[in-house]
Write a protein that holds these residues in place. Sequence first.
Motif, short mmCIF file in Angstrom:
data_model
loop_
_atom_site.label_atom_id
_atom_site.label_comp_id
_atom_site.label_asym_id
_atom_site.label_seq_id
_atom_site.Cartn_x
_atom_site.Cartn_y
_atom_site.Cartn_z
N ILE A 164 -1.93 2.89 3.75
CA ILE A 164 -3.27 2.79 3.19
C ILE A 164 -3.24 1.66 2.16
CG2 ILE A 164 -5.11 4.00 1.95
CD1 ILE A 164 -3.80 6.64 2.84
N ASN A 197 -1.24 11.99 -2.40
CA ASN A 197 -2.48 11.98 -3.16
C ASN A 197 -3.56 11.09 -2.56
OD1 ASN A 197 -0.43 10.02 -4.21
ND2 ASN A 197 -2.22 9.22 -5.28
N LYS A 198 -3.20 10.17 -1.66
CA LYS A 198 -4.16 9.22 -1.11
C LYS A 198 -4.96 9.76 0.08
CE LYS A 198 -3.22 5.71 -3.83
NZ LYS A 198 -4.22 5.10 -4.72
N LYS A 206 4.22 11.99 2.18
CA LYS A 206 4.62 10.75 1.54
C LYS A 206 6.12 10.63 1.70
CE LYS A 206 5.19 7.15 -1.08
NZ LYS A 206 4.93 5.80 -0.56
N ASN A 210 -7.61 11.85 2.11
CA ASN A 210 -8.89 12.56 1.95
C ASN A 210 -9.58 12.60 3.30
OD1 ASN A 210 -10.22 9.99 2.31
ND2 ASN A 210 -9.85 9.56 0.14
N ASP A 252 -2.56 9.01 -10.79
CA ASP A 252 -2.51 9.30 -9.36
C ASP A 252 -3.22 10.60 -8.98
OD1 ASP A 252 0.77 7.89 -9.16
OD2 ASP A 252 -1.12 7.03 -8.52
N ASN A 260 -8.30 0.54 0.75
CA ASN A 260 -8.53 1.75 1.52
C ASN A 260 -8.64 1.49 3.03
OD1 ASN A 260 -8.25 3.91 -0.17
ND2 ASN A 260 -10.35 4.63 0.03
N GLY A 283 0.81 -1.21 0.00
CA GLY A 283 0.00 0.00 0.00
C GLY A 283 0.85 1.26 0.00
N ASP A 284 0.21 2.39 0.25
CA ASP A 284 0.88 3.69 0.29
C ASP A 284 1.25 4.03 1.72
OD1 ASP A 284 0.61 5.11 -2.53
OD2 ASP A 284 -1.24 4.00 -2.18
#
Length: 422
Positions: free
Chosen positions: A268, A229-230, A205, A232, A421, A272, A184-185
Amino acid sequence: MKILVIGKTAREHAFIEKISNSPRITELFCVPGNPAIAEYATCVNIALDDIEAMASFAAEHQIDLTVALDEYVIAKGIADIFEQYNLKIFAPKISSAQIALSRVFAKKFMYKNKIPSSKYGIFDKETSAIDYARKSSYPLLIKYDTLEEQDTYFCETFNEAKKYIQKAFSDAQKQIVIEDYIEGDEITFTILTDGFNVLPFPFVKLYKRALEGDGGAITKGVGAYIPPNKINLHIEEIIAKKIVFPLLDTMQEESIAYEGFLSINFVITPKNEVKALEFSPAFNILEAVSVLPLVEDDLIDIIYASISGALGDEYSSLNITDDTVVSVGLLSGNYPFNHKENTMIEGIEDIDEDEVEVYYNNTAMNSSYELVTAGGLPVILRGTGSTVNNARERVYNCIDTITFPEIRYRKDIAKFNISKDF
């Protein structure tokens, strides 16, 4: 106010640069500091393992507030020692800092309090750890219990895992953590807390792998960008409700309330899901360089409000600029394993300060007053812009201006497919 900051890396460089314009400050000191920090503060040559000497200095010079950002001195109990001398300090006490200093403690704490994390095993014997690794699926992470310069190993095979398990116990680790790798991120962010109230800094990041394409050894960080970017509102809500407040509330209930900066590393997943990985007792170095210049508030005001019990009354959030950021570390040799020291760093004076900022991390001055390397990550470049791509271009357009023997850096920091992305 007289302020003393403890540490010598780019983290302290960025922090001291940020607070140097505070109208509260009348004198600013740093132990031990570095050549760039000396432009903003009086550097005091006290070894980081001599906490008693730091306390004596703070008392003798009537320091109003000490801020300890260095993990080593936090692990040595600087907050507890300063408190014994009735010296005001902003740093977590050793009892609460265990969540960030001991991976064994953190894993047990998260499991007990249902904070989502990865599957793991804790071992105090080499044979049982090897047996667990033999029966496991891969990839795996082998992690030292305590924070070291190199303490996490990514293993794709049993033979790799066995090698690093043996290395960990030969390095005198009493316990190790074997953890499932989660795809994942991976994101990092720091909070400032008085144990009850929380002020979050921007998400970052962070690139930890040493080589392009996220290959090579796992480091403390070789690059970063803001904003990830992930992130929110949905992800932020999960982090608050499932990680941050359960952690702080439980620590408060167990009489080990965490007070200070706390960095939280999480992933993440492609589904999600958010999984907490580990914690640090202050900013990660690349994170500090990337984040701190974005803060518009007076950090000394905020820290003083925190230790005075007024954080919740005076601050509900931080004021952050809208800039995007890309930071890239200049590495020496085969960092993090081998690196050259005492080799001259050239070209910094030719950097256009309107394009990028330069932060000193592992640097020193030699007998000829030349800037030289003093570790595997000597210098970090930071660019800002209206977009991540703009900030990235600024950094990479300047990066080859700086040279030292066996210099290298990742060329893919913040490089991604825009249509995918964003």
